[in-house]
Design a protein around this motif. Structure first.
Motif, PDB file in Angstrom:
ATOM      1  N   LEU A  56      -3.484  -0.809   0.383  1.00  0.00           N
ATOM      2  CA  LEU A  56      -4.106  -2.054   0.848  1.00  0.00           C
ATOM      3  C   LEU A  56      -5.371  -1.854   1.678  1.00  0.00           C
ATOM      4  CD1 LEU A  56      -0.965  -4.235   1.692  1.00  0.00           C
ATOM      5  CD2 LEU A  56      -2.211  -4.034  -0.449  1.00  0.00           C
ATOM      6  N   ASP A  57      -5.658  -0.599   2.079  1.00  0.00           N
ATOM      7  CA  ASP A  57      -6.846  -0.367   2.897  1.00  0.00           C
ATOM      8  C   ASP A  57      -8.110  -0.677   2.085  1.00  0.00           C
ATOM      9  OD1 ASP A  57      -8.897   0.527   4.412  1.00  0.00           O
ATOM     10  OD2 ASP A  57      -7.948   2.431   4.970  1.00  0.00           O
ATOM     11  N   PRO A  58      -8.928  -1.636   2.563  1.00  0.00           N
ATOM     12  CA  PRO A  58     -10.133  -1.974   1.793  1.00  0.00           C
ATOM     13  C   PRO A  58     -11.114  -0.801   1.699  1.00  0.00           C
ATOM     14  CG  PRO A  58     -10.062  -3.190   3.875  1.00  0.00           C
ATOM     15  CD  PRO A  58      -8.772  -2.435   3.767  1.00  0.00           C
ATOM     16  N   SER A  59     -10.978   0.186   2.603  1.00  0.00           N
ATOM     17  CA  SER A  59     -11.900   1.324   2.534  1.00  0.00           C
ATOM     18  C   SER A  59     -11.345   2.453   1.661  1.00  0.00           C
ATOM     19  CB  SER A  59     -12.212   1.850   3.942  1.00  0.00           C
ATOM     20  OG  SER A  59     -11.024   2.370   4.486  1.00  0.00           O
ATOM     21  N   SER A  60     -10.150   2.257   1.054  1.00  0.00           N
ATOM     22  CA  SER A  60      -9.636   3.267   0.124  1.00  0.00           C
ATOM     23  C   SER A  60     -10.652   3.425  -1.004  1.00  0.00           C
ATOM     24  CB  SER A  60      -8.321   2.811  -0.513  1.00  0.00           C
ATOM     25  OG  SER A  60      -7.239   3.051   0.335  1.00  0.00           O
ATOM     26  N   PRO A  61     -10.888   4.682  -1.405  1.00  0.00           N
ATOM     27  CA  PRO A  61     -11.813   4.856  -2.513  1.00  0.00           C
ATOM     28  C   PRO A  61     -11.244   4.176  -3.754  1.00  0.00           C
ATOM     29  CG  PRO A  61     -10.614   6.882  -2.039  1.00  0.00           C
ATOM     30  CD  PRO A  61     -10.287   5.924  -0.954  1.00  0.00           C
ATOM     31  N   GLN A  62     -12.070   3.944  -4.743  1.00  0.00           N
ATOM     32  CA  GLN A  62     -11.623   3.346  -6.005  1.00  0.00           C
ATOM     33  C   GLN A  62     -10.295   3.946  -6.440  1.00  0.00           C
ATOM     34  OE1 GLN A  62     -12.578   1.489  -8.822  1.00  0.00           O
ATOM     35  NE2 GLN A  62     -13.756   0.254  -7.375  1.00  0.00           N
ATOM     36  N   ILE A  63      -9.253   3.139  -6.505  1.00  0.00           N
ATOM     37  CA  ILE A  63      -7.954   3.655  -6.952  1.00  0.00           C
ATOM     38  C   ILE A  63      -7.791   3.323  -8.425  1.00  0.00           C
ATOM     39  CG2 ILE A  63      -5.451   3.518  -6.664  1.00  0.00           C
ATOM     40  CD1 ILE A  63      -5.847   2.823  -3.783  1.00  0.00           C
ATOM     41  N   ASP A  64      -7.541   4.345  -9.233  1.00  0.00           N
ATOM     42  CA  ASP A  64      -7.295   4.148 -10.654  1.00  0.00           C
ATOM     43  C   ASP A  64      -6.069   3.249 -10.842  1.00  0.00           C
ATOM     44  OD1 ASP A  64      -7.604   5.254 -13.568  1.00  0.00           O
ATOM     45  OD2 ASP A  64      -5.476   5.458 -13.054  1.00  0.00           O
ATOM     46  N   SER A  65      -6.077   2.388 -11.884  1.00  0.00           N
ATOM     47  CA  SER A  65      -4.974   1.431 -12.075  1.00  0.00           C
ATOM     48  C   SER A  65      -3.624   2.131 -12.203  1.00  0.00           C
ATOM     49  CB  SER A  65      -5.148   0.619 -13.346  1.00  0.00           C
ATOM     50  OG  SER A  65      -6.392   0.093 -13.418  1.00  0.00           O
ATOM     51  N   ARG A  66      -3.631   3.297 -12.883  1.00  0.00           N
ATOM     52  CA  ARG A  66      -2.342   3.981 -13.063  1.00  0.00           C
ATOM     53  C   ARG A  66      -1.864   4.619 -11.768  1.00  0.00           C
ATOM     54  NH1 ARG A  66      -0.614   5.044 -18.646  1.00  0.00           N
ATOM     55  NH2 ARG A  66      -1.839   3.539 -19.763  1.00  0.00           N
ATOM     56  N   THR A  67      -2.811   5.104 -10.979  1.00  0.00           N
ATOM     57  CA  THR A  67      -2.440   5.643  -9.657  1.00  0.00           C
ATOM     58  C   THR A  67      -1.816   4.524  -8.842  1.00  0.00           C
ATOM     59  OG1 THR A  67      -4.457   6.951  -9.818  1.00  0.00           O
ATOM     60  CG2 THR A  67      -3.341   6.930  -7.680  1.00  0.00           C
ATOM     61  N   GLU A  68      -2.453   3.376  -8.895  1.00  0.00           N
ATOM     62  CA  GLU A  68      -1.949   2.217  -8.144  1.00  0.00           C
ATOM     63  C   GLU A  68      -0.527   1.871  -8.597  1.00  0.00           C
ATOM     64  OE1 GLU A  68      -4.409  -1.576  -7.267  1.00  0.00           O
ATOM     65  OE2 GLU A  68      -3.072  -2.147  -8.901  1.00  0.00           O
ATOM     66  N   LEU A  69      -0.336   1.838  -9.906  1.00  0.00           N
ATOM     67  CA  LEU A  69       0.984   1.513 -10.462  1.00  0.00           C
ATOM     68  C   LEU A  69       2.045   2.492  -9.970  1.00  0.00           C
ATOM     69  CD1 LEU A  69       2.651  -0.108 -12.628  1.00  0.00           C
ATOM     70  CD2 LEU A  69       1.991   1.680 -14.249  1.00  0.00           C
ATOM     71  N   SER A 158     -10.143  -7.523  13.383  1.00  0.00           N
ATOM     72  CA  SER A 158     -11.257  -7.490  12.429  1.00  0.00           C
ATOM     73  C   SER A 158     -11.189  -8.691  11.472  1.00  0.00           C
ATOM     74  CB  SER A 158     -11.217  -6.194  11.610  1.00  0.00           C
ATOM     75  OG  SER A 158     -10.198  -6.258  10.639  1.00  0.00           O
ATOM     76  N   GLY A 159      -9.945  -9.112  11.110  1.00  0.00           N
ATOM     77  CA  GLY A 159      -9.791 -10.235  10.191  1.00  0.00           C
ATOM     78  C   GLY A 159     -10.227  -9.917   8.772  1.00  0.00           C
ATOM     79  N   ASP A 160     -10.445  -8.610   8.475  1.00  0.00           N
ATOM     80  CA  ASP A 160     -10.909  -8.230   7.136  1.00  0.00           C
ATOM     81  C   ASP A 160      -9.819  -8.461   6.099  1.00  0.00           C
ATOM     82  OD1 ASP A 160     -13.306  -7.482   8.112  1.00  0.00           O
ATOM     83  OD2 ASP A 160     -12.839  -5.327   8.221  1.00  0.00           O
ATOM     84  N   SER A 161     -10.230  -8.844   4.876  1.00  0.00           N
ATOM     85  CA  SER A 161      -9.282  -9.000   3.773  1.00  0.00           C
ATOM     86  C   SER A 161      -8.795  -7.631   3.337  1.00  0.00           C
ATOM     87  CB  SER A 161      -9.978  -9.647   2.577  1.00  0.00           C
ATOM     88  OG  SER A 161     -10.350 -10.945   2.904  1.00  0.00           O
ATOM     89  N   ASP A 162      -7.545  -7.551   2.813  1.00  0.00           N
ATOM     90  CA  ASP A 162      -7.086  -6.267   2.305  1.00  0.00           C
ATOM     91  C   ASP A 162      -7.618  -6.045   0.888  1.00  0.00           C
ATOM     92  OD1 ASP A 162      -5.238  -7.268   0.384  1.00  0.00           O
ATOM     93  OD2 ASP A 162      -3.623  -7.346   1.873  1.00  0.00           O
ATOM     94  N   ARG A 163      -7.277  -4.859   0.318  1.00  0.00           N
ATOM     95  CA  ARG A 163      -7.883  -4.473  -0.960  1.00  0.00           C
ATOM     96  C   ARG A 163      -7.480  -5.439  -2.079  1.00  0.00           C
ATOM     97  NH1 ARG A 163      -7.229  -0.987  -5.201  1.00  0.00           N
ATOM     98  NH2 ARG A 163      -5.012  -0.867  -4.731  1.00  0.00           N
TER      99      ARG A 163
END
Ligand SMILES: Nc1ncnc2c1ncn2[C@@H]1O[C@H](COP(=O)(O)OP(=O)(O)OP(=O)(O)O)[C@@H](O)[C@H]1O
Ligand SMILES: [Mg+2]
Length: 218
Positions: A56-69, A158-163
């Motif tokens: 959920l960290d918005p600063s996480s680098p691009q996470i591949d869809s399969r990694t996310e899964l 911060s109120g920032d939106s998550d990823r």
């Protein structure tokens, strides 16, 4: 019924009221004498908290869809074995915000990953443990995102939106479509409620559904 207790999940798009409705229901059921475990995914175990940070960290680098899964699946496996199964064995009512249907909706409908693959992975992660009842809180996605962002501003400096919240609106529309399609395919398990009506009205509808279910399965 799953194991011995009762397993109820809350599903639906961002900000549709899962957490706040489940919290109120927990209080109601406890007053009626049930032992309740209120839990959520991703992130309600020590291992899962680390996974949640990455997901959920918005600063996480691009996470591949399969990694996310796979990360969601890893989180779920830990959650089922450490928290959900234990509580069901002890005859408790488990209220869980997000479970297998969120993966089908977000990774399947939102990210276009093959639905059969997701089903298989859900099966591996849960050992086949499905909810007895699922409350799907349905809401227009823009309204839900507004609510989710408002509550985040109240809760964090911060109120920032998550990823996930930061995904395009079309992504969230697909996710909502996914949830409704799951409900359509599983009418006995999944009950859809309109979450655009006042909070108390949604809560009363949830209580009727859950009361009826618990009475039937006493
Ligand atoms: N029916 C409703 N009418 C008005 N406001 C509502 C309603 N349901 C929930 N809310 C408000 O919307 C906000 C988001 O609710 P909540 O955090 O419970 O949603 P959620 O589905 O858990 O969100 P997330 O997907 O971010 O976990 C809260 O401020 C809550 O009080
Ligand atoms: Mg929530």
């Amino acid at each position: 019924m799953a194991a011995h207790g009762c397993f109820i999940t809350f599903e639906g798009p961002e900000g549709s009221g899962k957490t706040s409705q489940a919290e109120q229901l927990a209080g109601y059921l406890e007053e009626k004498g049930h032992e309740v475990v209120l839990t959520y995914e991703p992130g309600d175990t020590l291992v899962s908290k680390e996974i949640r940070k990455i997901l959920l960290d918005p600063s996480s680098p691009q996470i591949d869809s399969r990694t996310e899964l796979l990360l969601f699946a890893a989180d779920r496996a830990q959650h089922v074995s450490e928290i959900i199964k234990e509580a069901l064995i002890q005859n408790k009512v488990v209220l869980c915000c997000r479970y297998v249907d969120s993966t089908i909706a977000y990774q399947g409908y939102g990210r276009n990953i093959d639905l059969n693959l997701i089903q298989e992975l859900n099966e591996i992660a849960t050992g086949g443990l499905m909810p007895d009842l699922t409350v799907l809180l349905d809401l227009d996605v823009s309204l839900g995102l507004e609510r989710a962002i408002r509550i985040r501003k109240e809760e964090s400096a911060s109120g920032d939106s998550d990823r996930m919240e930061s995904q395009r609106i079309q992504f969230h529309e697909q996710v909502r479509k996914g949830f409704l399609s799951i409900a359509n395919d599983n009418p006995d398990r999944v009950k859809v409620l309109d979450s655009s009506v006042p909070f108390e009205d949604v809560q009363n509808s949830i209580r009727s559904i859950v009361d009826e279910f618990l009475n039937q399965n006493d």
